[in-house]
Design a protein around this motif. Sequence first.
Motif, PDB file in Angstrom:
ATOM      1  N   CYS A  93      20.257  12.355  15.907  1.00  0.00           N
ATOM      2  CA  CYS A  93      18.974  12.951  16.745  1.00  0.00           C
ATOM      3  C   CYS A  93      18.007  11.712  16.999  1.00  0.00           C
ATOM      4  O   CYS A  93      18.470  10.462  16.757  1.00  0.00           O
ATOM      5  N   PRO A  94      17.853  12.323  18.473  1.00  0.00           N
ATOM      6  CA  PRO A  94      17.592  12.651  19.124  1.00  0.00           C
ATOM      7  C   PRO A  94      18.267  13.507  20.164  1.00  0.00           C
ATOM      8  O   PRO A  94      19.805  12.312  20.184  1.00  0.00           O
ATOM      9  N   THR A  95      19.320  14.757  19.878  1.00  0.00           N
ATOM     10  CA  THR A  95      19.639  15.785  20.392  1.00  0.00           C
ATOM     11  C   THR A  95      19.856  16.774  21.471  1.00  0.00           C
ATOM     12  O   THR A  95      18.787  17.378  20.403  1.00  0.00           O
ATOM     13  N   VAL A  96      20.610  17.375  22.388  1.00  0.00           N
ATOM     14  CA  VAL A  96      20.356  18.518  22.613  1.00  0.00           C
ATOM     15  C   VAL A  96      22.220  19.221  22.449  1.00  0.00           C
ATOM     16  O   VAL A  96      23.083  18.573  22.577  1.00  0.00           O
ATOM     17  N   GLU A  97      21.913  20.740  20.879  1.00  0.00           N
ATOM     18  CA  GLU A  97      23.255  20.964  20.826  1.00  0.00           C
ATOM     19  C   GLU A  97      23.438  22.421  21.827  1.00  0.00           C
ATOM     20  O   GLU A  97      22.525  23.440  21.437  1.00  0.00           O
ATOM     21  N   THR A  98      24.153  22.790  22.297  1.00  0.00           N
ATOM     22  CA  THR A  98      24.647  24.286  22.045  1.00  0.00           C
ATOM     23  C   THR A  98      24.825  25.216  21.606  1.00  0.00           C
ATOM     24  O   THR A  98      25.006  24.587  20.245  1.00  0.00           O
ATOM     25  N   CYS A  99      24.239  26.191  20.890  1.00  0.00           N
ATOM     26  CA  CYS A  99      23.814  27.181  20.182  1.00  0.00           C
ATOM     27  C   CYS A  99      25.905  27.723  20.098  1.00  0.00           C
ATOM     28  O   CYS A  99      25.686  27.593  18.305  1.00  0.00           O
ATOM     29  N   PRO A 100      27.171  27.668  20.034  1.00  0.00           N
ATOM     30  CA  PRO A 100      27.744  27.692  19.835  1.00  0.00           C
ATOM     31  C   PRO A 100      28.656  26.472  18.960  1.00  0.00           C
ATOM     32  O   PRO A 100      29.299  26.622  17.921  1.00  0.00           O
ATOM     33  N   CYS A 130      13.043  21.371  15.851  1.00  0.00           N
ATOM     34  CA  CYS A 130      14.161  21.115  17.058  1.00  0.00           C
ATOM     35  C   CYS A 130      13.190  22.517  17.017  1.00  0.00           C
ATOM     36  O   CYS A 130      12.355  23.422  16.813  1.00  0.00           O
ATOM     37  N   LYS A 131      13.888  22.850  18.344  1.00  0.00           N
ATOM     38  CA  LYS A 131      13.282  23.896  19.230  1.00  0.00           C
ATOM     39  C   LYS A 131      14.288  24.781  20.479  1.00  0.00           C
ATOM     40  O   LYS A 131      14.814  24.293  21.350  1.00  0.00           O
ATOM     41  N   LYS A 132      14.371  25.531  20.339  1.00  0.00           N
ATOM     42  CA  LYS A 132      15.345  26.346  21.017  1.00  0.00           C
ATOM     43  C   LYS A 132      14.901  26.216  22.424  1.00  0.00           C
ATOM     44  O   LYS A 132      13.599  26.508  22.927  1.00  0.00           O
ATOM     45  N   THR A 133      15.662  26.003  23.828  1.00  0.00           N
ATOM     46  CA  THR A 133      15.420  26.388  24.347  1.00  0.00           C
ATOM     47  C   THR A 133      16.959  26.820  25.739  1.00  0.00           C
ATOM     48  O   THR A 133      17.660  26.824  25.115  1.00  0.00           O
ATOM     49  N   SER A 134      16.257  26.574  26.737  1.00  0.00           N
ATOM     50  CA  SER A 134      17.280  26.122  27.976  1.00  0.00           C
ATOM     51  C   SER A 134      18.212  25.445  28.665  1.00  0.00           C
ATOM     52  O   SER A 134      16.998  24.837  29.128  1.00  0.00           O
ATOM     53  N   GLU A 135      19.179  25.114  29.583  1.00  0.00           N
ATOM     54  CA  GLU A 135      19.328  24.428  30.202  1.00  0.00           C
ATOM     55  C   GLU A 135      21.123  23.902  31.249  1.00  0.00           C
ATOM     56  O   GLU A 135      21.255  25.480  30.140  1.00  0.00           O
ATOM     57  N   ARG A 136      20.441  23.913  32.092  1.00  0.00           N
ATOM     58  CA  ARG A 136      21.612  24.436  33.143  1.00  0.00           C
ATOM     59  C   ARG A 136      22.621  23.141  32.837  1.00  0.00           C
ATOM     60  O   ARG A 136      22.434  21.681  32.961  1.00  0.00           O
ATOM     61  N   VAL A 144      20.288  26.450  24.282  1.00  0.00           N
ATOM     62  CA  VAL A 144      20.668  25.481  23.759  1.00  0.00           C
ATOM     63  C   VAL A 144      19.455  24.866  22.495  1.00  0.00           C
ATOM     64  O   VAL A 144      18.130  25.256  22.649  1.00  0.00           O
ATOM     65  N   TYR A 145      19.971  23.543  21.796  1.00  0.00           N
ATOM     66  CA  TYR A 145      18.485  23.116  20.622  1.00  0.00           C
ATOM     67  C   TYR A 145      18.243  21.400  20.652  1.00  0.00           C
ATOM     68  O   TYR A 145      19.305  21.087  20.899  1.00  0.00           O
ATOM     69  N   LYS A 146      17.229  22.090  21.438  1.00  0.00           N
ATOM     70  CA  LYS A 146      16.080  20.119  21.520  1.00  0.00           C
ATOM     71  C   LYS A 146      16.111  19.808  19.337  1.00  0.00           C
ATOM     72  O   LYS A 146      15.224  19.997  19.362  1.00  0.00           O
ATOM     73  N   ILE A 147      17.337  19.018  18.930  1.00  0.00           N
ATOM     74  CA  ILE A 147      16.563  18.615  18.126  1.00  0.00           C
ATOM     75  C   ILE A 147      15.670  16.920  17.455  1.00  0.00           C
ATOM     76  O   ILE A 147      16.605  16.297  18.756  1.00  0.00           O
ATOM     77  N   TYR A 148      15.015  17.127  17.040  1.00  0.00           N
ATOM     78  CA  TYR A 148      14.433  16.310  17.505  1.00  0.00           C
ATOM     79  C   TYR A 148      14.722  15.055  15.817  1.00  0.00           C
ATOM     80  O   TYR A 148      14.976  14.011  15.936  1.00  0.00           O
TER      81      TYR A 148
END
Length: 157
Positions: A93-100, A130-136, A144-148
């Motif tokens: 952490c912190p990171t951004v991970e894709t759902c798959p 964490c928070k679910k969101t979307s990114e390009r 994606v999930y932004k994991i704090y």
Amino acid sequence: MENTIDKASKKLSFKEAYLKYSELRKGFDFGNQATEIAKIQPLVVDAYNKLGDDMVRKLRYIKKDIEKTLINSDDSKSQFEKVGAILKKSILCPTVETCPRLKHLIDEAYRAVGIKKEAKAADITKWFECKKTSERIEGVTTAVYKIYTPKLMIKYD
């Protein structure tokens, strides 16, 4: 054998460190060299004491697999806590991970502790803030999930 580890040895791989530590312990040498090895690769102590040579060899000296086995062998933790501990080793952490990717990591942790449940990316909220969101990503909008931070897990007796 030397009593101290020279500077070149400070880069011991886990396998090299484990084999050397095991050799020293079998010879009842609890001196400086074993202590130095434990400082360089702290996991060797638990691997040797809790798993033993046969299991570590069976796990092919793969640090990640040994850590998972050590976590899973702790009877004082619930499956929930074990999954959380495994995920905390996999997700920095912190990171951004894709759902798959999250689904894969959680599924791997479930299998490691014997949970026969299908993993969902949303399960990550049980162990992390964490928070679910979307990114390009590469021009494609991706969930994606932004994991704090990891959540504090409290065991109630």
